[in-house]
Design a protein around this motif. Sequence first.
Motif, PDB file in Angstrom:
ATOM      1  N   PRO A 114     -17.885  18.667  20.024  1.00 54.04           N
ATOM      2  CA  PRO A 114     -18.099  18.467  21.457  1.00 54.04           C
ATOM      3  C   PRO A 114     -17.103  19.297  22.261  1.00 54.04           C
ATOM      4  CG  PRO A 114     -17.002  16.579  20.502  1.00 54.04           C
ATOM      5  CD  PRO A 114     -17.343  17.492  19.372  1.00 54.04           C
ATOM      6  N   ARG A 149      -7.608  13.974  18.285  1.00 57.41           N
ATOM      7  CA  ARG A 149      -8.746  14.380  17.461  1.00 57.41           C
ATOM      8  C   ARG A 149      -9.978  13.577  17.825  1.00 57.41           C
ATOM      9  NH1 ARG A 149      -5.807  15.302  11.680  1.00 57.41           N
ATOM     10  NH2 ARG A 149      -4.823  17.261  12.253  1.00 57.41           N
ATOM     11  N   TYR A 150     -10.402  13.715  19.059  1.00 50.44           N
ATOM     12  CA  TYR A 150     -11.618  13.040  19.501  1.00 50.44           C
ATOM     13  C   TYR A 150     -12.179  13.720  20.729  1.00 50.44           C
ATOM     14  CZ  TYR A 150      -8.275  10.622  22.615  1.00 50.44           C
ATOM     15  OH  TYR A 150      -7.291  10.320  23.518  1.00 50.44           O
ATOM     16  N   ARG A 151     -13.434  13.380  21.030  1.00 50.84           N
ATOM     17  CA  ARG A 151     -14.095  13.937  22.221  1.00 50.84           C
ATOM     18  C   ARG A 151     -13.373  13.432  23.457  1.00 50.84           C
ATOM     19  NH1 ARG A 151     -17.804  11.625  25.554  1.00 50.84           N
ATOM     20  NH2 ARG A 151     -18.043   9.832  24.207  1.00 50.84           N
ATOM     21  N   GLU A 193     -17.753 -11.811  25.330  1.00 49.64           N
ATOM     22  CA  GLU A 193     -17.242 -10.588  25.949  1.00 49.64           C
ATOM     23  C   GLU A 193     -18.059  -9.377  25.502  1.00 49.64           C
ATOM     24  OE1 GLU A 193     -14.658 -10.574  28.164  1.00 49.64           O
ATOM     25  OE2 GLU A 193     -14.869  -8.437  28.498  1.00 49.64           O
ATOM     26  N   ARG A 199     -16.386  -0.267  29.690  1.00 47.27           N
ATOM     27  CA  ARG A 199     -17.217  -1.383  29.295  1.00 47.27           C
ATOM     28  C   ARG A 199     -17.082  -2.501  30.333  1.00 47.27           C
ATOM     29  NH1 ARG A 199     -18.990  -3.106  23.965  1.00 47.27           N
ATOM     30  NH2 ARG A 199     -18.013  -1.546  22.664  1.00 47.27           N
ATOM     31  N   THR A 200     -18.117  -3.303  30.521  1.00 48.38           N
ATOM     32  CA  THR A 200     -18.068  -4.384  31.510  1.00 48.38           C
ATOM     33  C   THR A 200     -17.163  -5.510  31.024  1.00 48.38           C
ATOM     34  OG1 THR A 200     -20.385  -3.861  31.839  1.00 48.38           O
ATOM     35  CG2 THR A 200     -19.529  -5.782  33.016  1.00 48.38           C
ATOM     36  N   VAL A 201     -16.265  -5.936  31.899  1.00 46.23           N
ATOM     37  CA  VAL A 201     -15.459  -7.124  31.608  1.00 46.23           C
ATOM     38  C   VAL A 201     -16.342  -8.338  31.860  1.00 46.23           C
ATOM     39  CG1 VAL A 201     -13.493  -8.500  32.365  1.00 46.23           C
ATOM     40  CG2 VAL A 201     -13.264  -6.028  32.145  1.00 46.23           C
ATOM     41  N   ALA A 213     -13.974   9.922  25.398  1.00 43.48           N
ATOM     42  CA  ALA A 213     -14.474   8.838  24.546  1.00 43.48           C
ATOM     43  C   ALA A 213     -13.720   7.552  24.826  1.00 43.48           C
ATOM     44  CB  ALA A 213     -14.349   9.218  23.076  1.00 43.48           C
ATOM     45  N   GLU A 214     -12.406   7.693  25.087  1.00 39.02           N
ATOM     46  CA  GLU A 214     -11.605   6.496  25.366  1.00 39.02           C
ATOM     47  C   GLU A 214     -11.966   5.919  26.732  1.00 39.02           C
ATOM     48  OE1 GLU A 214     -10.501   9.473  25.762  1.00 39.02           O
ATOM     49  OE2 GLU A 214      -9.004   9.583  27.342  1.00 39.02           O
ATOM     50  N   LEU A 215     -12.400   6.788  27.663  1.00 43.79           N
ATOM     51  CA  LEU A 215     -12.827   6.286  28.975  1.00 43.79           C
ATOM     52  C   LEU A 215     -14.143   5.535  28.872  1.00 43.79           C
ATOM     53  CD1 LEU A 215     -11.823   9.215  31.335  1.00 43.79           C
ATOM     54  CD2 LEU A 215     -10.881   6.911  31.276  1.00 43.79           C
ATOM     55  N   ASP A 216     -15.035   6.022  28.005  1.00 41.09           N
ATOM     56  CA  ASP A 216     -16.302   5.314  27.777  1.00 41.09           C
ATOM     57  C   ASP A 216     -16.024   3.881  27.329  1.00 41.09           C
ATOM     58  OD1 ASP A 216     -17.582   7.580  28.415  1.00 41.09           O
ATOM     59  OD2 ASP A 216     -18.331   8.047  26.402  1.00 41.09           O
ATOM     60  N   GLU A 217     -15.046   3.744  26.439  1.00 44.09           N
ATOM     61  CA  GLU A 217     -14.706   2.412  25.935  1.00 44.09           C
ATOM     62  C   GLU A 217     -14.055   1.591  27.042  1.00 44.09           C
ATOM     63  OE1 GLU A 217     -15.526   1.130  22.866  1.00 44.09           O
ATOM     64  OE2 GLU A 217     -14.727  -0.713  23.752  1.00 44.09           O
ATOM     65  N   ALA A 218     -13.198   2.254  27.846  1.00 40.67           N
ATOM     66  CA  ALA A 218     -12.489   1.537  28.913  1.00 40.67           C
ATOM     67  C   ALA A 218     -13.440   1.085  30.016  1.00 40.67           C
ATOM     68  CB  ALA A 218     -11.389   2.412  29.491  1.00 40.67           C
ATOM     69  N   HIS A 248     -11.097  -2.283  27.191  1.00 44.77           N
ATOM     70  CA  HIS A 248     -11.668  -2.213  28.540  1.00 44.77           C
ATOM     71  C   HIS A 248     -11.046  -3.248  29.465  1.00 44.77           C
ATOM     72  CE1 HIS A 248     -13.741  -5.455  26.569  1.00 44.77           C
ATOM     73  NE2 HIS A 248     -14.356  -5.808  27.664  1.00 44.77           N
ATOM     74  N   TYR A 289     -12.957  19.260  22.402  1.00 48.52           N
ATOM     75  CA  TYR A 289     -12.472  18.462  21.272  1.00 48.52           C
ATOM     76  C   TYR A 289     -11.055  18.892  20.897  1.00 48.52           C
ATOM     77  CZ  TYR A 289     -12.295  16.314  16.645  1.00 48.52           C
ATOM     78  OH  TYR A 289     -11.943  15.577  15.556  1.00 48.52           O
TER      79      TYR A 289
END
Lengths: 268, 189
Positions: free
Chosen positions: B36, B44-46, A84, B56-58, B49-54, A204, B39
Amino acid sequence: MDELERIREEIDLDRRRFVKKVLGGVIGGSLLLVLPAGAVKVAQQISGLAAGTDPVDPDRKFAFVIDITGCIGCGYCCVADKNEFQVPDGYYRTWVERYVIDDQDNVHVDAPRGGLDGYATARLDIPHPVRDTFFVPKLCNMCEKPSCVQVCPVGATFRTADGFVLIDRQRCLGCSYCVQACPYSVRFIGPESRVAEKCTWCYHRLAQGLRPACVEACPVQARKFGDLNDRESEVYRLLHEPNVISVLKPEMGNEPSLHYLGLRREVV
Amino acid sequence: MQPDFKSSTHLHVIRLALTIAGVLVAGILLRQALLPAGYGTSGRYRPGAELDEANRTVRNLANDACLACHPLIRKLHLAGTHATVSCEICHGPGVDHVQDGKLAGAMPTVAGDVIGPVCLRCHGQVARLRPLDSIRMVSASDHLTGHRVRADNDCDQCHHVHAPMKWVREAREMVGLAAEPEGGRPWTN
């Protein structure tokens, strides 16, 4: 004469090619009519979550439960995780430890290749008869009071409103304070990315309504994941019924959201 | 007589106030330069940032996606005792197979003389290694001799990988052997 022959052959070849193409087109076209076209639809496994929605939902409280009594140590969770995230060799976002207890109550722990190859052979280096063996899968504990977040000097690691401890890969400096601060040793500095990395409980995949990859891969359902605010979920049932539930290193005060079912004294 | 310490100009107070104000302004400017944009608006984050993680390619597409295009396997797989086994642990991540609705590559299959270790990762009974009440555990050599078959038989010669007991059950019916007792026999052999 020869020239004529050659041209005739060329035309024949062209004709053959033409017939082939038409036939292929006809067959392919009719197949397209019969077969369902379009992208592979990703089926929803977690109710209410769909692709494209804002993944942060403060009304949800996700929990992970690992059934120690169920784990057979096949290590396919580790394989799924490596696939993954394309985790580089020698680094592990999740791993499976083998505990062997002999009749003198000595505890022997090992995890060759993080359990990636499974545990097909018994340990032969234990001098006393073996009393008991079990497996303990490890991953991010998603603490309610994460020490990794506390020590990050640039706010690159953070906890979302729905309880996920994540890493901002753009902001991370790679100082590895968090790697040292984590009581569960789940973090590492990626050898190529040079930023901190760790298990995200497949945030994700969740955003697409899918369960974490390791949960999906577990053939005996020893890894369970769900929303504690959903009273129908298995994790809610497990954590609210008379079960032996514990967390790792409770004395650290991190309040993990990762719970173990039937965890042994030797592990805590 | 005491000396007169009183300053008529209050210069020392002004100097102190100016220094504090200067440090404050510099601090605020530095903070703004280093943080950033936005902020702290969502935590307490940019923000994002959570969307960048979300985003990610499945890579593992899960069984439902695989079985949607493979109806024959679907029928076999879901009817057998391997219904809970993930396709992608044997065949690799689905993203290597389908991308943007198009075939991206063939998936590996495991069969013949390489299948043993794959089966035994879950079913191999190694001394007190696995809970016995979980799934059926066998010691490969005892299993083969116990069933009076050749010692070099591959698992998939008797067991269909997607529905392990299908052929065994059919063979039993064909020769009129009674089915195994409920819960199987003690899997010591």
